[in-house]
Design a protein around this motif. Structure first.
Motif, PDB file in Angstrom:
ATOM      1  N   GLY A  52       0.651  -1.026  -0.049  1.00  0.00           N
ATOM      2  CA  GLY A  52      -0.029  -0.095  -0.001  1.00  0.00           C
ATOM      3  C   GLY A  52       1.009   1.242  -0.039  1.00  0.00           C
ATOM      4  N   LEU A  53       1.712   1.146   0.801  1.00  0.00           N
ATOM      5  CA  LEU A  53       2.937   2.316   0.690  1.00  0.00           C
ATOM      6  C   LEU A  53       3.519   2.522  -0.697  1.00  0.00           C
ATOM      7  CD1 LEU A  53       4.274   4.530   2.369  1.00  0.00           C
ATOM      8  CD2 LEU A  53       6.163   2.889   3.039  1.00  0.00           C
ATOM      9  N   PHE A  54       3.928   1.350  -1.258  1.00  0.00           N
ATOM     10  CA  PHE A  54       4.711   1.605  -2.593  1.00  0.00           C
ATOM     11  C   PHE A  54       3.456   2.351  -3.625  1.00  0.00           C
ATOM     12  CE2 PHE A  54       5.589  -0.179  -6.740  1.00  0.00           C
ATOM     13  CZ  PHE A  54       6.860   0.473  -6.966  1.00  0.00           C
ATOM     14  N   ARG A  55       2.171   1.622  -3.465  1.00  0.00           N
ATOM     15  CA  ARG A  55       1.185   2.414  -4.414  1.00  0.00           C
ATOM     16  C   ARG A  55       1.122   3.662  -4.196  1.00  0.00           C
ATOM     17  NH1 ARG A  55      -1.336  -2.872  -3.484  1.00  0.00           N
ATOM     18  NH2 ARG A  55      -2.666  -2.045  -1.931  1.00  0.00           N
ATOM     19  N   ARG A  56       1.044   4.131  -3.091  1.00  0.00           N
ATOM     20  CA  ARG A  56       1.047   5.664  -2.834  1.00  0.00           C
ATOM     21  C   ARG A  56       2.194   6.325  -3.221  1.00  0.00           C
ATOM     22  NH1 ARG A  56       0.842   5.592   3.771  1.00  0.00           N
ATOM     23  NH2 ARG A  56       0.998   7.945   3.223  1.00  0.00           N
ATOM     24  N   HIS A  69      13.513   3.879   4.567  1.00  0.00           N
ATOM     25  CA  HIS A  69      12.453   2.983   4.921  1.00  0.00           C
ATOM     26  C   HIS A  69      11.824   2.947   3.397  1.00  0.00           C
ATOM     27  CE1 HIS A  69       9.212   0.551   6.270  1.00  0.00           C
ATOM     28  NE2 HIS A  69       8.264   1.500   6.042  1.00  0.00           N
ATOM     29  N   LEU A  70      11.770   4.254   2.655  1.00  0.00           N
ATOM     30  CA  LEU A  70      10.983   4.260   1.383  1.00  0.00           C
ATOM     31  C   LEU A  70      11.927   3.424   0.403  1.00  0.00           C
ATOM     32  CD1 LEU A  70       9.252   5.357  -0.770  1.00  0.00           C
ATOM     33  CD2 LEU A  70      10.250   7.403  -0.917  1.00  0.00           C
ATOM     34  N   ASN A  71      13.272   3.447   0.454  1.00  0.00           N
ATOM     35  CA  ASN A  71      14.195   2.605  -0.472  1.00  0.00           C
ATOM     36  C   ASN A  71      13.986   1.293   0.037  1.00  0.00           C
ATOM     37  OD1 ASN A  71      15.794   4.265  -2.210  1.00  0.00           O
ATOM     38  ND2 ASN A  71      16.784   5.079  -0.456  1.00  0.00           N
ATOM     39  N   ARG A  72      13.807   1.087   1.098  1.00  0.00           N
ATOM     40  CA  ARG A  72      13.535  -0.605   1.261  1.00  0.00           C
ATOM     41  C   ARG A  72      12.212  -0.971   0.474  1.00  0.00           C
ATOM     42  NH1 ARG A  72      15.515   0.330   6.784  1.00  0.00           N
ATOM     43  NH2 ARG A  72      13.334   0.607   7.526  1.00  0.00           N
ATOM     44  N   ILE A  73      11.262  -0.198   0.736  1.00  0.00           N
ATOM     45  CA  ILE A  73      10.047  -0.553   0.103  1.00  0.00           C
ATOM     46  C   ILE A  73       9.988  -0.497  -1.330  1.00  0.00           C
ATOM     47  CG2 ILE A  73       7.494   0.482  -0.186  1.00  0.00           C
ATOM     48  CD1 ILE A  73       8.181  -0.571   2.544  1.00  0.00           C
ATOM     49  N   THR A  74      10.768   0.324  -2.085  1.00  0.00           N
ATOM     50  CA  THR A  74      10.866   0.361  -3.507  1.00  0.00           C
ATOM     51  C   THR A  74      11.565  -0.984  -4.042  1.00  0.00           C
ATOM     52  OG1 THR A  74      12.708   1.973  -3.654  1.00  0.00           O
ATOM     53  CG2 THR A  74      10.550   2.767  -3.611  1.00  0.00           C
ATOM     54  N   THR A  77      10.180  -3.630  -6.415  1.00  0.00           N
ATOM     55  CA  THR A  77      10.594  -3.443  -7.898  1.00  0.00           C
ATOM     56  C   THR A  77      12.269  -3.875  -7.984  1.00  0.00           C
ATOM     57  OG1 THR A  77      11.310  -1.309  -7.788  1.00  0.00           O
ATOM     58  CG2 THR A  77       9.177  -1.655  -8.249  1.00  0.00           C
ATOM     59  N   GLY A  78      13.060  -3.974  -6.922  1.00  0.00           N
ATOM     60  CA  GLY A  78      14.486  -4.287  -7.245  1.00  0.00           C
ATOM     61  C   GLY A  78      15.104  -3.049  -7.222  1.00  0.00           C
ATOM     62  N   ASP A  79      14.677  -2.003  -7.202  1.00  0.00           N
ATOM     63  CA  ASP A  79      15.100  -0.891  -7.520  1.00  0.00           C
ATOM     64  C   ASP A  79      15.004   0.339  -6.407  1.00  0.00           C
ATOM     65  OD1 ASP A  79      17.034   0.753  -9.349  1.00  0.00           O
ATOM     66  OD2 ASP A  79      15.710   0.666 -10.807  1.00  0.00           O
ATOM     67  N   THR A  80      15.956   1.119  -6.333  1.00  0.00           N
ATOM     68  CA  THR A  80      15.903   2.359  -5.382  1.00  0.00           C
ATOM     69  C   THR A  80      14.904   3.215  -5.749  1.00  0.00           C
ATOM     70  OG1 THR A  80      17.595   3.545  -6.375  1.00  0.00           O
ATOM     71  CG2 THR A  80      18.360   2.019  -5.147  1.00  0.00           C
ATOM     72  N   ALA A  81      14.572   4.209  -4.966  1.00  0.00           N
ATOM     73  CA  ALA A  81      13.550   5.118  -4.992  1.00  0.00           C
ATOM     74  C   ALA A  81      14.265   6.309  -5.945  1.00  0.00           C
ATOM     75  CB  ALA A  81      13.022   5.657  -3.932  1.00  0.00           C
ATOM     76  N   SER A  82      15.455   6.595  -5.856  1.00  0.00           N
ATOM     77  CA  SER A  82      16.001   7.502  -6.649  1.00  0.00           C
ATOM     78  C   SER A  82      15.889   7.174  -7.975  1.00  0.00           C
ATOM     79  CB  SER A  82      17.388   7.867  -6.337  1.00  0.00           C
ATOM     80  OG  SER A  82      18.236   6.884  -6.274  1.00  0.00           O
ATOM     81  N   HIS A  83      16.369   5.660  -8.465  1.00  0.00           N
ATOM     82  CA  HIS A  83      16.355   5.129  -9.909  1.00  0.00           C
ATOM     83  C   HIS A  83      14.876   5.181 -10.448  1.00  0.00           C
ATOM     84  CE1 HIS A  83      20.185   2.828 -10.267  1.00  0.00           C
ATOM     85  NE2 HIS A  83      20.472   4.102 -10.202  1.00  0.00           N
TER      86      HIS A  83
END
Length: 301
Positions: free
Chosen positions: A194-198, A226-231, A235-241
């Motif tokens: 749910g966090l990733f969808r947000r 934590h956001l990077n852990r979720i992404t 998806t296997g990728d970082t939030a910045s990517h």
């Protein structure tokens, strides 16, 4: 920037060394990127070249839907082994690690849709993007099979209005796949999904504002770590990517579907220096914006 390396899909999967890094493939290849609305092929056409086994890999900017007609096997979806049976569909979102081992002689279809096409078709308010961002195998329907056959027939023909019809059929397909996923998997999901969808919804709203990872984390009331852990889990990728990839997709859409100068596109995407935009684009895709447009249209823009 591993998440944005473009290589040919038909690389040496079969002879890979033990425990190799997850490869990132672009089905269409460097010089033929985004040559068509969709890419269509049968399961057998590629699998037979690799003894019916496709090693784990992921696509940086491609979404795939597989429909098993006869035969089966098993799919590896983000580390999960899932059996494949006749009249099942496999949904493989952009960036998700996946692989397949098919029973020899398996028949079915593979529909590949560029992320840019999904961006055109999906409206954030409708909620389909979050559902389609989940990999999974669910039961297909006669309607999905009929639409898949229509897409393949239209793709093979060269009738007037072909691109428009393919976009419409592809939009219908992803809607039906989202419906099937929701019906079998339910719509709740974990707190993490749910966090990733947000995050995805915020990314659609604010990618042109050049928000940083910290900006998205603040809006979600989590830490950047934590956001990077979720992404990474999703998806296997970082939030910045993912943030950069969304910006690159927007740039590619403009390069493909408009005649705007590269400098105008750069300014529209929030870059103050078009030369810097070109360097970022080239680092992410392996080709400059002008060269990419020239490959598609046969002339420098």
């Amino acid at each position: 920037m591993e998440g944005f390396v473009i290589v040919l899909y038909h690389s040496n999967m079969k002879n890979a060394a033990p425990a190799p890094p997850i490869r990132v493939y672009n089905l269409f290849g460097e010089s033929g990127d985004l040559p068509d609305v969709v890419h269509c092929e049968t399961i057998a056409s590629r699998s037979v070249l690799h003894d019916w086994t496709l090693a784990v890999h992921r696509h940086a900017r491609l979404h795939q839907v597989l429909l098993i007609e006869r035969g089966g096997g098993e799919a590896t979806l983000d580390g999960r082994l899932v059996p494949l049976r006749p009249m099942q569909i496999a949904n493989v979102p952009v960036g998700h690690v996946h692989g397949f081992r098919f029973v020899p002689g398996t028949q079915g279809w593979v529909l590949t849709i560029a992320a840019e096409i999904l961006d055109e078709a999906l409206l954030s308010a409708e909620g389909l993007r979050g559902v389609l961002s989940q990999s999974g195998v669910v039961r297909g329907t006669p309607q999905i099979r009929a639409i898949m056959k229509q897409i393949f027939a239209e793709h093979a023909a060269r009738h007037f209005g072909r691109a428009h019809v393919l976009r419409a059929l592809s939009a219908a397909m992803i809607g039906l796949v989202a419906r099937a996923l929701t019906g079998e998997c339910g719509g709740s999901g974990t707190a993490e999904s749910g966090l990733f969808r947000r995050f995805e919804a915020l990314l659609e709203q604010h990618h042109l504002e050049r928000w940083s990872v910290a900006d998205y984390a603040k809006a979600l009331s989590v830490s950047p770590t934590h956001l990077n852990r979720i992404t990474r889990a999703a998806t296997g990728d970082t939030a910045s990517h993912l943030i950069l990839n969304r910006l690159i997709r927007e740039a590619r859409r403009n390069l493909v579907y408009t005649n705007l100068p590269v400098s105008t596109i750069a300014y529209a995407l929030g870059f103050e220096d078009p030369a810097y935009f070109s360097r970022v684009y080239a680092a992410a895709t392996g080709v400059s914006p002008r060269a990419f447009r020239a490959q598609l249209h046969g002339s420098e823009s």
